[in-house]
Design an enzyme around this catalytic site. Structure first.
Site: not given
Length: 463
Positions: A269, A319, A369, A397
């Site tokens: 981030q 991931e 996310n 986002c």
């Protein structure tokens, strides 16, 4: 040999246009593009963003009602004009120079010099692209601007031309600057090798290394200097390895009591202080406890799951990028976290079998996310089909586009599955300071598995 190649490239390139000196008008135009709210006070910026997110929710709400043929009703508190309560935006603790990563382009500046390092104004389509130095932008830290400034000095000393368009040749490309609150700085230089031989490439790597370690660029005091040869617009470490020219292979950040390892490929981030608030709020929304399993989908460096590991029985991270997963495993080991495991595969491929193996009576809390491309529909389907998931926390986002698609798929009958996303618990907050940075909304919803397929319970909304 290199000089002759440069001459051939220069003949094929178009003559630069002189657009005028770099005065305040260029700097203000760039600020208006990169940080369009910079003229407002931070309090006014938050009001503007709050209203923008409210409109986004209203549009999504109407769309869901149209798809489902269901009027949204709830007895819970709600904001005016919405079926849910939209919490006030949580302000960032840091509002100036907060970016921990900046990407600088190389192109013609307002004076026509093709070796200008900064941010773009204009578009390729309109043929009015200009590269403007970014040292005046409020969201860029001085350290990043300093590294960009000395990269420009280096380029203007180099006999090699920059690569402005791939088909026109040239070599030097973008610069990425990473920094941490510990004072570490990583610089990554991207280079198009064109037809250079390995010995010629080694000369250029040694030249840039010498500039930043013993030459004028040494004042940047880089912790790590990386070099990547790339013939594509963007490529990963697997496609073209990052080559460490000098310094340490990693930099480190402190976050929520954890020491986090950061590699060149790592996504983090951009506002570290704001990220702490984001992750803390995700933990609050998730409601994890010693009887739950935390499923961290698109976990990157695993910070969300690792920061909550002490409160949950087990953390499962998924991931795609191998290097990033290695960082997550290192972070877990260094911080003494043992109740976690990380998997390197596409979430849509591994999630169904992972969820099936964990359906043993324990409740699962899922945190997603995703990148701006959103979740693959098979990931959404696997989430809906897993009766053990009782809370889903969705962080985005960009609260429109692909996020809207994902929320729609979670709420409607488009995909098979017995679950539907209902009863959202919380609102959204803002991470950035003054600018055009993405608002980071998060919502938590309970997954109802009692409704039959095609009959989702819809009680509220993404907030």
């Amino acid at each position: 040999m290199i000089a002759k190649k440069c001459q051939r490239r220069q003949k094929s390139q178009k003559k630069p246009r002189h657009l005028g000196p770099l005065d305040d008008s260029w700097q203000e135009r760039l600020a208006d593009v990169v940080t369009p709210l910079w003229r407002l006070s931070y309090e006014e910026q938050l009001k503007v963003k709050f209203e923008a997110q409210k409109k986004t929710l209203q549009r999504l709400e109407s769309y869901l009602q149209m798809l489902n043929g269901v009027n949204v009703t709830t007895a819970a508190p709600r904001s005016e004009g919405l079926c849910c309560f939209l919490h006030p935006i949580i302000p960032s603790p840091v509002i100036s120079g907060y970016r921990n990563k900046s990407t600088f382009s190389v192109n013609r500046g307002p004076d026509g010099n093709p070796k200008t390092v900064g941010y773009y104004l204009g578009t390729w389509r309109d043929r009015n692209m200009v590269c403007v130095r970014s040292n005046h932008l409020k969201n860029i830290p001085r350290k990043h601007s300093q590294v960009a400034q000395y990269y420009e000095v280096f380029l203007r000393q180099s006999p090699l031309e920059p690569c402005l368009l791939f088909h026109e040749g040239g070599y030097w490309r973008e610069l990425i600057a990473h920094s941490t609150s510990q004072g570490h700085t990583m610089g990554i230089i991207t280079f198009h090798p064109q037809e250079l031989r390995q010995e010629e490439l080694c000369v250029q790597k040694e030249t840039v290394k010498k500039f930043f370690t013993k030459g004028p660029g040494a004042v940047c005091d880089l912790t790590s200097l990386y070099f990547q040869e790339s013939t594509m617009t963007c490529c990963s470490h697997q496609q073209s390895p990052y080559q460490l020219l000098s310094g340490e292979p990693h930099i480190f950040e402190d976050l929520l009591g954890l020491k986090i390892r950061i590699s060149p490929d790592t996504f983090f981030q951009v506002n570290t202080a704001g990220a702490e608030i984001l992750y803390w709020t995700v933990g609050e929304l998730s409601g994890v406890n010693s009887n739950t399993i935390l499923l961290d989908i698109c976990c990157v460096t695993g910070v969300i799951g690792l920061s909550l590991a002490q409160y949950t029985s087990w953390v499962l991270g998924i991931e795609l990028v191998e290097q990033v997963v290695e960082d997550a495993r290192w972070t877990a080991a260094f911080n003494g976290i043992t109740n976690c495991e990380f998997h390197t595969r596409r979430a849509e491929k591994i999630l169904p079998q992972l969820l099936k193996s964990k359906e043993d009576g324990q409740l699962i809390v899922a945190v997603v996310n995703p990148a701006q491309a959103g979740l693959h529909y098979q990931v959404v389907q696997a989430i809906r089909n897993c009766g053990a998931i009782h809370i889903l926390v969705f962080v985005s986002c960009k609260p429109h586009g692909e996020t809207t698609r994902n929320i729609t798929e979670l709420q409607t009958r488009r995909l098979s599955g017995h679950g539907s996303w209902a009863q959202p618990l919380r609102g959204m907050w803002d991470l950035p300071g003054p600018g055009h940075e993405p608002v980071s909304p998060a919502s938590a919803g309970r997954l109802s598995t009692t409704a039959p397929p095609g009959k989702p319970r819809l009680s509220s909304k993404l907030c």
